[in-house]
Design an enzyme around this catalytic site. Structure first.
Site, short mmCIF file in Angstrom:
data_model
loop_
_atom_site.label_atom_id
_atom_site.label_comp_id
_atom_site.label_asym_id
_atom_site.label_seq_id
_atom_site.Cartn_x
_atom_site.Cartn_y
_atom_site.Cartn_z
N SER A 1 -2.59 10.58 2.61
CA SER A 1 -3.04 9.26 3.03
C SER A 1 -3.16 9.26 4.55
O SER A 1 -2.20 9.59 5.24
CB SER A 1 -2.01 8.23 2.55
OG SER A 1 -2.36 6.93 2.96
N LYS B 1 -7.29 10.37 1.45
CA LYS B 1 -7.38 8.91 1.28
C LYS B 1 -7.38 8.28 2.66
O LYS B 1 -6.47 8.51 3.46
CB LYS B 1 -6.18 8.44 0.44
CG LYS B 1 -5.78 6.99 0.59
CD LYS B 1 -4.82 6.59 -0.50
CE LYS B 1 -3.74 5.64 -0.02
NZ LYS B 1 -2.77 5.28 -1.06
N LEU B 2 -8.43 7.50 2.92
CA LEU B 2 -8.53 6.80 4.21
C LEU B 2 -8.07 5.37 4.03
O LEU B 2 -8.54 4.65 3.14
CB LEU B 2 -9.99 6.79 4.70
CG LEU B 2 -10.69 8.13 4.88
CD1 LEU B 2 -12.12 7.90 5.40
CD2 LEU B 2 -9.92 9.04 5.84
N LYS B 3 -7.17 4.94 4.89
CA LYS B 3 -6.79 3.54 4.92
C LYS B 3 -7.93 2.78 5.59
O LYS B 3 -8.45 3.24 6.62
CB LYS B 3 -5.50 3.37 5.74
CG LYS B 3 -4.28 3.99 5.06
CD LYS B 3 -3.95 3.24 3.79
CE LYS B 3 -2.51 3.44 3.38
NZ LYS B 3 -2.17 2.62 2.20
N ASP C 1 -8.18 3.05 0.71
CA ASP C 1 -7.13 2.09 0.32
C ASP C 1 -7.15 0.93 1.31
O ASP C 1 -6.94 1.11 2.50
CB ASP C 1 -5.76 2.79 0.36
CG ASP C 1 -4.63 1.90 -0.16
OD1 ASP C 1 -4.89 0.73 -0.49
OD2 ASP C 1 -3.49 2.39 -0.23
N ASN D 1 -5.21 -1.95 0.92
CA ASN D 1 -3.96 -2.73 0.93
C ASN D 1 -4.24 -4.24 0.96
O ASN D 1 -3.69 -4.97 1.78
CB ASN D 1 -3.05 -2.31 2.08
CG ASN D 1 -2.41 -0.95 1.85
OD1 ASN D 1 -2.73 0.02 2.53
ND2 ASN D 1 -1.56 -0.86 0.85
N GLU E 1 -8.90 1.55 -3.58
CA GLU E 1 -7.57 1.10 -3.99
C GLU E 1 -7.29 -0.29 -3.43
O GLU E 1 -7.47 -0.54 -2.23
CB GLU E 1 -6.55 2.11 -3.44
CG GLU E 1 -5.10 1.86 -3.82
CD GLU E 1 -4.20 2.99 -3.30
OE1 GLU E 1 -4.71 4.07 -2.95
OE2 GLU E 1 -2.98 2.77 -3.23
N ASP F 1 -2.96 -0.94 -6.97
CA ASP F 1 -1.64 -0.51 -6.48
C ASP F 1 -0.74 -1.75 -6.49
O ASP F 1 -0.05 -2.02 -7.50
CB ASP F 1 -1.81 0.11 -5.08
CG ASP F 1 -0.51 0.43 -4.36
OD1 ASP F 1 0.57 0.15 -4.89
OD2 ASP F 1 -0.57 0.98 -3.23
N LYS G 1 3.53 3.71 -8.63
CA LYS G 1 4.63 3.93 -7.69
C LYS G 1 5.89 3.46 -8.40
O LYS G 1 6.04 2.27 -8.70
CB LYS G 1 4.44 3.09 -6.42
CG LYS G 1 3.35 3.60 -5.48
CD LYS G 1 3.23 2.67 -4.30
CE LYS G 1 2.12 3.12 -3.37
NZ LYS G 1 1.78 2.05 -2.40
N GLY H 1 2.61 6.91 -3.01
CA GLY H 1 3.69 7.31 -2.12
C GLY H 1 4.09 6.15 -1.24
O GLY H 1 3.29 5.27 -0.94
C1 NPQ Z 1 -0.08 2.61 -0.24
N1 NPQ Z 1 1.33 4.31 0.94
O1 NPQ Z 1 -0.52 3.38 -1.05
C2 NPQ Z 1 1.13 2.93 0.64
C3 NPQ Z 1 1.38 1.95 1.63
C4 NPQ Z 1 2.41 2.11 2.67
C5 NPQ Z 1 1.05 6.62 1.44
O2 NPQ Z 1 -0.63 5.06 1.79
C6 NPQ Z 1 6.50 2.39 5.57
C7 NPQ Z 1 6.93 2.34 4.27
C8 NPQ Z 1 5.16 2.37 5.82
C9 NPQ Z 1 6.04 2.25 3.22
C10 NPQ Z 1 2.88 2.28 5.01
C11 NPQ Z 1 0.48 5.26 1.42
C12 NPQ Z 1 4.25 2.30 4.76
C13 NPQ Z 1 4.68 2.23 3.46
C14 NPQ Z 1 2.00 2.18 3.96
C15 NPQ Z 1 3.76 2.15 2.41
O3 NPQ Z 1 -0.57 1.50 -0.20
MG MG Z 2 -2.01 1.66 -1.80
#
Ligand code: NPQ
Ligand code: MG
Length: 366
Positions: A133, A159-161, A187, A189, A212, A237, A261, A289
């Site tokens: 990620s 995976k690009l945020k 993703d 969020n 996502e 997610d 998750k 993750g």
């Molecule tokens: C997701 N994880 O899939 C999350 C979001 C995420 C790997 O992209 C600290 C603790 C910072 C938990 C940042 C990935 C975080 C966190 C992003 C979870 O949406």
């Molecule tokens: Mg996510």
């Protein structure tokens, strides 16, 4: 299995680089660890709640409070790891706190019986392919350098945020530089609304594996409407907090892929139920993750080895996040991580590292 007591331990883990998402920027991981002690063994669980409630309503201090006041006292004197979920069911919500306690009890129980997490859960592979990620970056050249580094390390999926305004250009740049064969997904969020559907539809031309969580956590109906307007598959997610929510999302057509998750859904056993449900409905799943240390990572890798996990997960190597992990580091080999084979999680916290990163401990006798 009789429980003597439970330790709540807070550790502070600096990140190798800041991780920016649509909800904020993290520079360190503040983690709550749960250690269950029995006469025969001890077991570890990692609570994935962040220090602030930005990803989900849970946060680390809140998780510690509900564990101390309600969840740990609710465990029966003699506990069967398979029944922890039922023993905690009367407490509403707090999936991440429940998941950490269940994982610690499971680990203690499996260490005592000599069985690995993977074997217990039904893992069918001895290694799992790994994605990574990539946080939101201020500049496209920096993003491209970062992606290039991860591809060179062997990650099999990127995976690009994304967030509104930082979506089309980074995806286009990665496609132009690295080509159409790279497995690529995004993703959000929960950063968009249905009014953004025309813009999100412009991602269709990039052949993404999935988008996502584009919309808000509680927008199952609107995700279904969006799904009808996009060619890119929708993966949920944040919206999927239980097997019941997964069933609702599948029935509504809100997604065709689910990110599992274990913390978000209340544990590894609920994760397996979602896996089984999705498999029966032809819905692909992958393991998400939460910047886990080696403790949570070990269990996630075991889960990701179940047969329905048909897409690479965010089960990255320890080095993606931490210069020093609290366990022996998980290292990528040919884009894969090995599923631990030893009893329980198959990994232990290294006492010296653990001592160095610990910021607080609390012992809760039974
Ligand atoms: C997701 N994880 O899939 C999350 C979001 C995420 C790997 O992209 C600290 C603790 C910072 C938990 C940042 C990935 C975080 C966190 C992003 C979870 O949406
Ligand atoms: Mg996510």
């Amino acid at each position: 299995m009789k429980i003597t007591g439970v330790e709540l331990r807070r550790i502070a883990m600096p990140l190798v680089s800041p991780f920016r998402t649509s909800f904020g920027t993290e520079t360190a991981r503040d983690v709550l660890l749960v250690r269950v002690v029995t006469p025969e063994s001890e077991g570890w669980g990692e609570c994935v709640a962040m220090s602030e409630p930005l990803y989900s309503p849970e946060y680390a201090d809140g998780a510690a409070d509900v564990l101390r006041r309600f969840l740990i006292p609710a465990l029966p004197e003699h506990v069967d790891a398979r029944l922890v979920g039922a023993a905690l069911e009367h407490v509403k919500g707090h999936q991440m706190a429940k998941a950490a306690l269940e994982a610690a009890v499971l680990d203690a129980s499996l260490r005592a019986s000599g069985e690995s997490f993977g074997r217990f859960l039904g893992a069918e592979r001895d290694r799992v392919p790994c994605g990574v990620s990539v946080g939101i970056m201020d500049s496209i050249p920096r993003l491209l350098d970062t992606v290039e580094g991860y591809l060179a390390e062997g990650y099999v999926r990127i995976k690009l945020k994304i967030e509104p305004g930082r979506d089309l250009a980074p995806v286009r740049a990665v496609r132009e530089r690295f080509g159409d064969d790279v497995l690529l997904q995004v993703d959000a969020n929960a950063a968009y609304t249905l009014a953004d559907a025309p813009r999100l539809a412009r991602l269709d031309e990039f052949g993404l594996l999935l988008i996502e969580q584009p919309l808000a956590d509680d927008d199952l109906v609107q995700h279904a409407a969006l799904a009808r307007r996009l060619a890119t598959p929708i993966c949920l997610d944040e919206s999927i907090t239980s097997a019941a929510q997964a069933a609702a999302a599948i029935t509504l057509g809100s997604c065709s892929i689910i990110n599992i998750k274990p913390g978000r859904v209340g544990g590894y056993l609920e994760s397996r139920r979602i896996h089984d449900l999705c498999r029966a409905h032809g819905v692909a799943v992958w393991c998400g993750g939460m910047l886990e240390t080696g403790i949570g990572r070990a269990a996630n890798v075991a889960l990701a080895a179940l047969p329905g996990f048909t897409l690479p997960g965010d089960t990255s190597a320890s080095g993606r996040y931490f210069a020093t992990d609290v366990t022996e580091p998980f290292e990528l080999s040919d884009g894969h991580l090995e599923v631990p084979r030893g009893p329980g999680l198959g990994v232990e916290p290294l006492p010296e590292v653990l001592a160095e990163v610990t910021t607080a401990t609390e012992w809760i006798p039974r």
